[in-house]
Write a protein that holds these residues in place. Structure first.
Motif, PDB file in Angstrom:
ATOM      1  N   HIS A   1       0.859  -1.189   0.000  1.00 12.80           N
ATOM      2  CA  HIS A   1       0.000   0.000   0.000  1.00 12.80           C
ATOM      3  C   HIS A   1       0.886   1.227   0.000  1.00 12.80           C
ATOM      4  O   HIS A   1       1.800   1.320   0.812  1.00 12.80           O
ATOM      5  N   LYS A   2       0.597   2.173  -0.875  1.00 11.70           N
ATOM      6  CA  LYS A   2       1.312   3.447  -0.832  1.00 11.70           C
ATOM      7  C   LYS A   2       0.318   4.553  -0.502  1.00 11.70           C
ATOM      8  O   LYS A   2      -0.759   4.619  -1.101  1.00 11.70           O
ATOM      9  N   TYR A   3       0.657   5.388   0.457  1.00 18.71           N
ATOM     10  CA  TYR A   3      -0.218   6.506   0.818  1.00 18.71           C
ATOM     11  C   TYR A   3       0.501   7.812   0.566  1.00 18.71           C
ATOM     12  O   TYR A   3       1.626   8.010   1.045  1.00 18.71           O
TER      13      TYR A   3
ATOM     14  N   ARG B   1      11.141  14.442  -6.632  1.00 20.08           N
ATOM     15  CA  ARG B   1       9.812  14.763  -6.101  1.00 20.08           C
ATOM     16  C   ARG B   1       8.789  13.759  -6.605  1.00 20.08           C
ATOM     17  O   ARG B   1       8.810  13.367  -7.761  1.00 20.08           O
ATOM     18  N   GLY B   2       7.916  13.383  -5.697  1.00 16.38           N
ATOM     19  CA  GLY B   2       6.903  12.385  -6.041  1.00 16.38           C
ATOM     20  C   GLY B   2       7.448  10.967  -6.044  1.00 16.38           C
ATOM     21  O   GLY B   2       6.778  10.024  -6.461  1.00 16.38           O
ATOM     22  N   GLY B   3       8.676  10.796  -5.534  1.00 21.37           N
ATOM     23  CA  GLY B   3       9.374   9.520  -5.655  1.00 21.37           C
ATOM     24  C   GLY B   3       8.818   8.370  -4.829  1.00 21.37           C
ATOM     25  O   GLY B   3       9.195   7.216  -5.044  1.00 21.37           O
ATOM     26  N   SER B   4       7.908   8.658  -3.907  1.00 23.44           N
ATOM     27  CA  SER B   4       7.361   7.555  -3.103  1.00 23.44           C
ATOM     28  C   SER B   4       6.585   6.554  -3.952  1.00 23.44           C
ATOM     29  O   SER B   4       6.507   5.376  -3.601  1.00 23.44           O
ATOM     30  N   ASP B   5       6.003   7.032  -5.038  1.00 22.32           N
ATOM     31  CA  ASP B   5       5.309   6.101  -5.941  1.00 22.32           C
ATOM     32  C   ASP B   5       6.295   5.052  -6.446  1.00 22.32           C
ATOM     33  O   ASP B   5       5.996   3.857  -6.486  1.00 22.32           O
ATOM     34  N   THR B   6       7.467   5.539  -6.836  1.00 24.90           N
ATOM     35  CA  THR B   6       8.477   4.627  -7.367  1.00 24.90           C
ATOM     36  C   THR B   6       8.974   3.687  -6.273  1.00 24.90           C
ATOM     37  O   THR B   6       9.157   2.489  -6.501  1.00 24.90           O
TER      38      THR B   6
HETATM   39 MG    MG Z   1       2.557  11.990  -5.304  1.00 29.43          MG
END
Ligand code: MG
Ligand code: ASP
Length: 416
Positions: free
Chosen positions: A6-8, A150-155
């Motif tokens: 799960h990614k939040y 930035r936004g790297g948590s998706d990866t």
């Molecule tokens: Mg994001």
């Protein structure tokens, strides 16, 4: 036992109340018998706040130190989520990237993941724990913390899912899926149940910012089914309902053959166009014009070279609007001086609109339908580019929304 990641996102982790809701949702999945690894982002606004402090001290702080700083946002999130799970009576443990370890290269602020050691996480899961791992960060060979951009948590989430051989990677976010186009522009925009990763890649690169583009590449390369779904629903909705909600990024072979011609309309408002007029038509000319622009780290997108007349030719290409001034500067120095260009003109008020769909491979007439639709609206096309599953046009910025609406209708995208 099936494993899910799960990614939040930052909004989903945005307050203590929301973190408690995330904990309830995660606990629900764990109670249903699944192994769960959670990869959260920093609380919304936190990464900006941290980087802002550094920029108050000096203009371009050292990237290594920026990563040291920015990575703390996610460290706060994982600990708070773990505590919230403990408060629900769950056994949970949080790790920073270096503790797992998630190994990256040393390209600070834009590092790439090289490997993930699954041993520790596997051990915890087998002991019945919920494992929470910081998104956005890893550690290089020297032990330095590096972030993924930035936004790297998706990866991070998709990479962890791949390393753990998860059944699916669920990206919980503040939108409930991927839409045929931006619902703020077209109110009839429809949520897609599935989208192929190639389409998603095109849409992401064309400005639909639901996921970090690298996470989509990762999902595609490693064939990890990835679902975008809402974190803002009641955390206690039935699990079966939740598991089937949102948009699944799938693989072309897995979707049914009856594809609609077009899946979605992507757009990028902030483009700029540059034309270099009257340069000698000889080998190496494209490189001499575009090389210095690339050296200035500007990404050139659409490119046209005109038919030559009397040994002279013209080049037109697009750059992101934010890089327009810099690109003009570079060209005024290089193309003017070295190539004797007659003139260099620019237009920073242009936008790109694209129709995207793997169905294009088996349908004819998509381009002509697109061009007819635009002509019926009196919209002039400035440039065109195509790929196997995408047709893009560059138009005057002031017609962008009109174009998106007209195309959405022409291709019947509001109908399921
Ligand atoms: Mg994001
Ligand atoms: N916190 C990081 C950012 O704001 C990473 C992420 O949210 O994915 O960019």
């Amino acid at each position: 036992m099936a494993l899910f990641v799960h990614k939040y996102g930052g909004t989903s982790m945005g307050s203590i109340e929301r973190i408690k809701n995330v904990a309830k949702r995660v606990a629900k999945w764990h109670d249903a018998g699944y192994q769960i690894v959670v990869v959260p982002s920093a609380m919304s606004g936190e990464t900006n706040r941290l980087l802002g402090m550094a920029n108050e001290i000096m203009p371009r702080p050292d990237p290594r130190e920026l990563d040291m700083l920015a990575s703390t946002g996610e460290q706060v999130s994982v600990a708070l989520l773990s505590i919230a799970l403990h408060a629900l009576g769950k056994d949970a443990v949080s790790y920073a990237g270096w503790q797992v370890a998630i190994k990256t290269d040393s390209a600070y602020t834009k590092a790439r993941i090289q490997s993930i050691d699954d041993a520790k996480v596997r051990r915890d899961l087998d002991a019945g724990k919920i494992v929470i791992i910081t998104g956005f960060q890893g550690v290089d060979d020297e032990g330095n913390i590096a972030t993924l951009g930035r936004g790297g948590s998706d990866t991070s989430a998709v990479a962890v899912a791949v390393a753990m051989k998860a059944q699916e990677c669920l990206i919980y976010t503040d939108v409930d899926g991927v839409y045929t186009t931006d619902p703020r522009v077209v109110t009839e925009a429809r949520r897609l149940k599935t989208v192929t990763f190639e389409e998603m890649l095109e849409m992401a690169s064309l400005g639909s910012k639901v996921l970090q583009i690298r996470s989509v590449e990762f999902a595609g390369n490693y064939r990890m089914p990835t679902r975008v779904l809402s974190s803002l629903t009641d955390p206690m909705i039935p699990l079966e309902e939740e598991a089937a909600s949102g948009t699944l990024i799938s693989f072309e072979e897995d979707t049914n053959m009856e594809q609609a011609a077009i899946t979605g309309i992507a757009f990028n408002r902030d483009e700029a166009k540059i034309t270099v007029l009257g340069v000698p038509d000889k080998p190496g000319i494209a490189y001499q014009i575009l090389g210095p622009v690339a050296d200035a780290n500007v990404e050139v997108d659409m490119i046209i070279q005109n038919q030559s007349v009397d040994g002279k030719t013209d080049f037109t290409f697009t750059v992101p609007r934010g890089e327009f001034a810099k690109s003009m500067d570079v060209l005024n120095k290089t193309a003017k001086e070295n190539l004797n260009a007659v003139s260099i003109n620019g237009d920073a008020k242009v936008s790109k609109v694209s129709v995207v769909g793997v169905g294009m491979r088996s349908h004819v007439g998509i381009a002509s339908k697109m061009f007819r639709t635009l002509s019926e609206e009196g919209i002039n096309i400035l440039m065109i580019s195509t790929s196997e599953i995408k047709i893009s046009v560059l138009i005057d910025e002031k017609y962008m929304e009109l174009a998106v609406r007209a195309l959405h209708k022409a291709f019947d995208l509001e109908k399921a």
